[in-house]
Design an enzyme around this catalytic site. Structure first.
Site, PDB file in Angstrom:
ATOM      1  N   ALA A 131       0.862  -1.185   0.000  1.00  0.00           N
ATOM      2  CA  ALA A 131       0.000   0.000   0.000  1.00  0.00           C
ATOM      3  C   ALA A 131       0.892   1.225   0.000  1.00  0.00           C
ATOM      4  O   ALA A 131       2.057   1.170   0.414  1.00  0.00           O
ATOM      5  CB  ALA A 131      -0.917   0.003   1.221  1.00  0.00           C
ATOM      6  N   ALA A 133       0.738   5.360   0.999  1.00  0.00           N
ATOM      7  CA  ALA A 133      -0.005   6.454   1.620  1.00  0.00           C
ATOM      8  C   ALA A 133       0.679   7.779   1.304  1.00  0.00           C
ATOM      9  O   ALA A 133       1.667   7.830   0.584  1.00  0.00           O
ATOM     10  CB  ALA A 133      -0.105   6.232   3.123  1.00  0.00           C
ATOM     11  N   ASP A 287      -5.673   9.582  14.174  1.00  0.00           N
ATOM     12  CA  ASP A 287      -5.812   9.440  12.718  1.00  0.00           C
ATOM     13  C   ASP A 287      -6.642   8.194  12.421  1.00  0.00           C
ATOM     14  O   ASP A 287      -6.239   7.324  11.642  1.00  0.00           O
ATOM     15  CB  ASP A 287      -4.428   9.354  12.074  1.00  0.00           C
ATOM     16  CG  ASP A 287      -4.462   9.667  10.582  1.00  0.00           C
ATOM     17  OD1 ASP A 287      -5.478  10.233  10.120  1.00  0.00           O
ATOM     18  OD2 ASP A 287      -3.493   9.333   9.881  1.00  0.00           O
TER      19      ASP A 287
END
Length: 538
Positions: A131, A133, A287
């Site tokens: 992934a 970000a 977050d």
């Protein structure tokens, strides 16, 4: 040189917003609509506008503008009640669909940080990112003992970009503060400073690893939240190695249902986790967007990405808890008093007027399920109330407010019938009892008793010294005051004596004349001058 870079960045922001027609989307129909046409005069805006859907245009614009703007999109993606559906869906892709950076960069950064080849540090390493970000990307790997891990690598050269954007934000915040009447009460420059600290902290993987370790200790053996293990031997300033977890992303509700997860129970657990972090531990994950939260097979939450963590002062904790409880009990008078006591509004605020205003904002949300309540709209009305009463934005609470919005977004996805108040109220009541009730008193005595016993033998001597010092200070002060009075009396006596001498001297020529002993004119003048001198002498 710095000013030139900032100018280039401003031009890029202007170009991107114009290309994706964000300026047209925002300004059309307003009194500033003419700026859209004025913008077309700049050569960098002569590029053909994007013809994609508005949601795609907003997402692509945020991705092109970089990490700070991506963070903004991530926060907005949880607020489907405030955004059109098509935009919210596109913004949700920002959570795990950011463009990756080159694989070779990752390998070079890891080897430099760990000071060894990747093949020596890991038995297996996948150069293709799992992934990507806004701040970093992650790779799957295995340690030599077979442990499956993920390796998080900070994007190369990201810090100068962030610093540049934050510098522009400071300029905009300063202009906003000068141009808009109510802006000073909002502390925009302080808010930017808080944001700068937060996002720069995200670049430090050692700090993030420390946050994860602390959060893991806080929830050790918990049936609510699991935090992955950190491997310090494979962690550096820009690289972090963490235990790999297998779970279902919190946003994938269909998969959760297929796995037999009770969504209502899960949503209630999320609220308890939040309040536990904020009030019991005073250390909360700030977050909590859906991309950072998973559900394990045993039903526990699992958190990742610990770059943004929040804390509150004990005073803020207590005032917040009392405010929440007062809200839950619909005691708007107490809410008003707390706002004044905490100086969140000016001390001369009329409490009954503030109470009436808060009641008008909060009363409509009671006895309604979460799906019928928009906390975004409630916050907007509270902001209007704040403007009326001079309430100031508290920069230290910005992270908490952001986390509350994330919690609401998660609650909506899992259970739109969630009664947030009934879930949170018992927790806060217990917490208040532990802090200020009999439990709190006993706990405080137990915590401080060893220190008090250690200091007890020194107390008599300390008391004697203190009292003796105070006594001498008192005597000294009294003596100084007496001396001042004596000086004043002596001055008055001297002035009176001088006046009598002056009177006697002035009368001397007349007495001499009455005794047939007239004095020379020069002698008479000298006597009178001497009399005047004694009269004015202090």
């Amino acid at each position: 040189m710095k000013a030139i870079k900032q100018l280039r960045r401003l031009i890029k922001i202007n170009r991107v917003l114009s290309h994706y027609e964000i300026d047209k989307m925002v300004l059309s129909g307003s009194k500033f609509a003419w700026l859209v046409w004025f913008n077309k005069l700049f050569p960098w805006n002569w590029k053909t506008p994007s013809k994609l859907s508005r949601g795609e245009r907003i997402r692509l614009a945020l991705e092109e503008l970089g990490p700070i703007f991506i963070k903004l999109g991530q926060a907005l993606s949880t607020r489907k009640d405030l955004l059109p559906y098509d935009i919210a869906i596109e913004l949700a892709k920002l959570q795990d669909d950011c463009p990756p950076f080159d694989e070779q960069h990752s390998l070079q950064l890891i080897e430099k940080a760990l000071q060894k080849p990747v093949g020596e540090a890991f038995s297996e390493f996948d150069p293709m990112p799992m992934a990507s970000a806004s701040i970093a990307q992650v790779h799957a790997a295995k340690l030599h003992d077979g442990t499956e891990v993920v390796v998080k690598v900070v994007r190369p050269d990201i810090k100068p970009v962030i610093e540049q954007d934050v510098a522009i934000m400071y300029i905009l915040a300063s202009l906003f503060e000068k141009a808009v009447k109510i802006a000073k009460r909002l502390h925009p420059v302080e808010v930017v400073a808080e944001f700068e600290k937060t996002i720069l902290d995200e670049l430090d993987m050692i700090r993030e690893a420390s946050n994860a370790a602390q959060l893991k200790r806080n929830f050790e053996d918990s049936d609510l939240l699991y935090v992955p293990e950190i491997y310090w031997s494979h962690t550096a300033e820009n690289v972090m190695t963490m235990e790999r977890i297998y779970g279902i992303r919190i946003s994938e509700t269909e998969k959760l249902i297929e796995a037999g997860v009770d969504l209502k129970d899960l949503s209630a657990k999320g609220v308890i986790i939040f309040f536990t972090q904020v009030f019991k531990h005073n250390f909360f994950h700030a977050d909590m967007h859906p991309g950072n939260i998973f559900v394990l097979p045993d039903g526990r939450y699992a958190a990742i990405d610990f770059g943004i963590m929040g804390t509150l002062t004990p005073e803020d904790q207590r005032y917040l808890a009392e405010n929440f409880l007062a809200f839950f009990n619909r005691d708007y008078l107490r809410v008003s008093e707390l706002h004044i006591e905490s100086e969140w509004v000016p001390s001369d605020t009329r409490v009954n007027e503030l109470e009436a205003a808060i009641r008008s904002v909060c009363e409509p949300i009671w006895d309604r399920p979460l799906k019928e309540i928009s906390f975004g709209l409630v916050l907007m009305r509270l902001f209007q109330t704040a403007r009326r009463f001079g309430m100031e934005i508290q920069p230290q609470l910005v992270l908490l407010q952001k986390t509350l919005l994330n919690i609401e977004g998660l609650g909506r996805q899992l259970d739109d019938e969630l009664d947030l108040w009934d879930t949170a109220k018992p927790f806060l009541e217990d917490w208040m009892q532990e802090r200020v009730g009999p439990k709190g008193l006993v706990k405080n005595i137990k915590a401080n008793l060893p220190f008090w016993m250690e200091q007890a033998p020194t107390l008599p001597g300390l008391l004697h010294t203190t009292l003796n010092k105070l006594a001498h200070q008192g005597v000294g002060l009294q003596s100084e005051q007496l001396q001042k009075i004596e000086r004043e009396l002596e001055k008055q006596n001297r002035q009176n004596r001088n006046r009598w001498i002056a009177v006697a001297l002035a009368a001397a020529p007349f007495l001499a004349a009455s005794q047939n002993m007239p004095l020379d004119q020069n002698v008479t003048l000298a006597i009178w001058l001497l009399a005047v001198w004694f009269l004015i002498k202090k």
